[in-house]
Design a protein around this motif. Structure first.
Motif, PDB file in Angstrom:
ATOM      1  N   ALA A 166       1.025  -0.864   0.286  1.00 24.39           N
ATOM      2  CA  ALA A 166       0.121  -0.245  -0.047  1.00 24.39           C
ATOM      3  C   ALA A 166       0.937   0.816  -0.210  1.00 24.39           C
ATOM      4  N   LYS A 167       0.404   2.279  -0.748  1.00 25.96           N
ATOM      5  CA  LYS A 167       0.779   3.398   0.164  1.00 25.96           C
ATOM      6  C   LYS A 167       0.226   4.388   0.743  1.00 25.96           C
ATOM      7  N   ILE A 168       1.718   5.488   1.488  1.00 27.98           N
ATOM      8  CA  ILE A 168       1.519   6.192   2.230  1.00 27.98           C
ATOM      9  C   ILE A 168       0.753   7.163   2.033  1.00 27.98           C
ATOM     10  N   ALA A 169      -0.039   7.774   1.365  1.00 28.26           N
ATOM     11  CA  ALA A 169      -0.114   9.803   1.374  1.00 28.26           C
ATOM     12  C   ALA A 169      -0.482  10.339   2.588  1.00 28.26           C
ATOM     13  N   PHE A 170      -0.131  11.789   2.699  1.00 31.85           N
ATOM     14  CA  PHE A 170      -0.066  12.579   3.995  1.00 31.85           C
ATOM     15  C   PHE A 170      -0.084  13.702   3.539  1.00 31.85           C
ATOM     16  N   SER A 171      -1.462  13.997   3.963  1.00 28.99           N
ATOM     17  CA  SER A 171      -2.211  15.177   3.818  1.00 28.99           C
ATOM     18  C   SER A 171      -0.867  16.801   4.791  1.00 28.99           C
ATOM     19  N   GLY A 172      -0.749  17.255   4.220  1.00 30.78           N
ATOM     20  CA  GLY A 172      -0.464  18.871   5.512  1.00 30.78           C
ATOM     21  C   GLY A 172       0.368  19.269   5.753  1.00 30.78           C
ATOM     22  N   GLY A 173      -0.462  20.862   5.898  1.00 27.59           N
ATOM     23  CA  GLY A 173       0.921  21.797   5.742  1.00 27.59           C
ATOM     24  C   GLY A 173       1.305  22.586   6.517  1.00 27.59           C
ATOM     25  N   ASP A 174       1.613  23.140   6.287  1.00 26.93           N
ATOM     26  CA  ASP A 174       1.256  24.523   7.427  1.00 26.93           C
ATOM     27  C   ASP A 174       0.588  25.469   7.805  1.00 26.93           C
ATOM     28  N   ALA A 175       0.366  25.178   9.276  1.00 24.41           N
ATOM     29  CA  ALA A 175      -1.694  25.999   9.701  1.00 24.41           C
ATOM     30  C   ALA A 175      -0.987  27.387  10.626  1.00 24.41           C
ATOM     31  N   GLY A 176       0.088  27.434  10.558  1.00 21.42           N
ATOM     32  CA  GLY A 176      -0.095  28.482  11.614  1.00 21.42           C
ATOM     33  C   GLY A 176      -0.413  29.825  10.839  1.00 21.42           C
ATOM     34  N   VAL A 177      -0.321  31.147  11.777  1.00 16.97           N
ATOM     35  CA  VAL A 177      -0.699  31.766  12.246  1.00 16.97           C
ATOM     36  C   VAL A 177       0.260  33.232  12.132  1.00 16.97           C
ATOM     37  N   ASP A 229      10.206   5.608  -1.107  1.00 13.49           N
ATOM     38  CA  ASP A 229       9.305   5.804  -2.171  1.00 13.49           C
ATOM     39  C   ASP A 229       7.875   5.930  -2.253  1.00 13.49           C
ATOM     40  N   ARG A 230       7.630   4.987  -0.690  1.00 20.42           N
ATOM     41  CA  ARG A 230       6.145   4.599  -0.772  1.00 20.42           C
ATOM     42  C   ARG A 230       5.352   5.669   0.114  1.00 20.42           C
ATOM     43  N   LEU A 231       5.736   6.521  -0.210  1.00 18.52           N
ATOM     44  CA  LEU A 231       5.620   7.589   0.681  1.00 18.52           C
ATOM     45  C   LEU A 231       5.004   8.920  -0.861  1.00 18.52           C
ATOM     46  N   ILE A 232       3.609   9.738  -0.521  1.00 19.77           N
ATOM     47  CA  ILE A 232       3.483  10.419  -1.826  1.00 19.77           C
ATOM     48  C   ILE A 232       2.813  11.763  -0.236  1.00 19.77           C
ATOM     49  N   LEU A 233       3.670  12.696  -0.362  1.00 19.32           N
ATOM     50  CA  LEU A 233       3.846  14.202   0.443  1.00 19.32           C
ATOM     51  C   LEU A 233       2.870  14.988  -0.012  1.00 19.32           C
ATOM     52  N   GLU A 234       1.806  15.242   0.812  1.00 22.01           N
ATOM     53  CA  GLU A 234       0.673  16.405  -0.304  1.00 22.01           C
ATOM     54  C   GLU A 234       1.315  17.766   0.949  1.00 22.01           C
ATOM     55  N   ALA A 235       1.680  19.094   1.351  1.00 23.36           N
ATOM     56  CA  ALA A 235       2.131  19.638   1.904  1.00 23.36           C
ATOM     57  C   ALA A 235       1.855  21.029   1.514  1.00 23.36           C
ATOM     58  N   ASP A 236       1.548  21.364   1.105  1.00 22.11           N
ATOM     59  CA  ASP A 236      -0.197  22.923   0.499  1.00 22.11           C
ATOM     60  C   ASP A 236      -1.348  23.236   1.772  1.00 22.11           C
ATOM     61  N   ALA A 237      -1.528  21.986   1.750  1.00 23.94           N
ATOM     62  CA  ALA A 237      -3.001  21.758   2.941  1.00 23.94           C
ATOM     63  C   ALA A 237      -2.741  22.540   4.063  1.00 23.94           C
ATOM     64  N   ARG A 238      -3.765  23.495   3.987  1.00 21.15           N
ATOM     65  CA  ARG A 238      -3.633  23.895   5.841  1.00 21.15           C
ATOM     66  C   ARG A 238      -5.244  23.752   7.163  1.00 21.15           C
ATOM     67  N   ASP A 239      -6.400  22.820   6.176  1.00 22.98           N
ATOM     68  CA  ASP A 239      -7.636  22.711   6.596  1.00 22.98           C
ATOM     69  C   ASP A 239      -8.036  21.362   6.406  1.00 22.98           C
ATOM     70  N   THR A 240      -9.212  21.180   6.247  1.00 22.28           N
ATOM     71  CA  THR A 240      -9.675  19.321   6.421  1.00 22.28           C
ATOM     72  C   THR A 240     -10.366  19.419   4.779  1.00 22.28           C
TER      73      THR A 240
END
Length: 298
Positions: free
Chosen positions: A123-134, A157-168
């Protein structure tokens, strides 16, 4: 704009802040000609503080959220194509400064993701989370998650990273775009969604609204179940925090529904399902949907 407005409004409207403002404003009025009103404000604030801090109110608010989605059945084939982990389990401001993992009380999101990753090695592992600081900016949660997951034995190689999202909602929209571009998203593939149990209704609703069908894998439970409806807190700070966390989700559900970010006011397990589900030869689909036509049916 929605992100910043939500941050500011919630800071003012969260129960702990409202109680503090009520007591503080009352304390000021006591020293003016409005002393009677000041005493009333302080008294009401103190009563609310005791109720929110010591009574099971926080458990009563969070329990329906935690019980809304049971864990998906993963014992029957086909195995998950991928596992999605939502951000919110790290304090990147401290972690980046200390150069060390800094998990918070939602750290089970990453821990359970690593456990499932080892259980389903394809299975691929996808993580979603950016910088939600104000007020204070740091690097993205995706960077910290990647470092921790690889140290826990997950192949990079299994990781898929999304680094821009700030909310759900951004988690859902940005991750769908990323997975679609990689050819990892269609009705023949199963994606598990890992997030805190109390957050699962809003997360599922946001993913469905984005056109991304996922199966729930809730973690980070805060209650044992209905037994905690009569369990008082032994610390005012813990009870007040529980009320804040639960209230934030209920307000978030309403705000997301009003702004079209979820498919329902209180998303449930059987709402918004696509017309078919992946299945393998000799197995039934993982839920009530019929098997997709491009896979053999039982």
């Amino acid at each position: 704009m929605f992100f910043y407005l939500a941050k500011v409004l919630w800071f003012v409207l969260q129960p702990s802040t409202l109680i503090a403002l009520l007591i503080g404003y009352g304390a000021i009025l006591i020293w003016t000609g409005w002393a009677r009103w000041g005493r009333r404000f302080v008294t009401v604030g103190a009563i609310l503080l005791l109720i929110a801090g010591l009574s099971p109110l926080g458990n009563a608010l969070i329990l329906p959220l935690e019980d809304r989605f049971p864990r998906a059945g993963i014992a029957a084939p086909p195995p998950p194509t991928g596992i999605i982990i939502l951000g919110g389990a790290e304090d990147r401001l401290v972690g980046s400064a200390r150069q060390a993992p800094t998990l918070n009380e939602a750290g089970e999101r990453l821990l359970e993701g690593a456990i499932l990753a080892h259980k389903f090695p394809e299975a691929k592992i996808a993580f979603s989370g950016g910088d939600a600081g104000v007020l204070y900016k740091s690097d993205s949660e995706a960077e910290g998650a990647a470092a921790l997951l690889t140290q826990l034995g997950i192949d990079r190689d299994r990781l898929i990273l999304e680094a821009d999202a700030r909310d759900t909602y951004e988690n859902a929209v940005y991750l769908k775009k990323e997975l679609t571009a990689r050819g990892e998203l269609d009705l023949t593939k199963r994606w598990l969604l890992i997030t805190s149990a109390y957050h699962m209704p809003r997360a599922i609703g946001a993913f469905r609204q984005a056109g991304f069908w996922v199966e729930p894998w809730p973690v980070d439970y805060r209650t044992r179940g209905s037994a905690d409806l009569t369990r008082p807190f032994d610390k005012v700070s813990e009870g007040l925090r529980r009320v804040d966390v639960a209230s934030r989700e209920w307000v978030g559900l309403f705000a997301y529904w009003m702004t079209g970010r979820t498919d329902a006011l209180f998303p449930g397990p059987d709402e918004g399902a696509p017309d078919c589900a992946p299945a393998a030869p000799g197995a039934t689909p993982p839920d009530s949907r019929p098997a997709c036509p491009d896979r053999p049916s039982p």
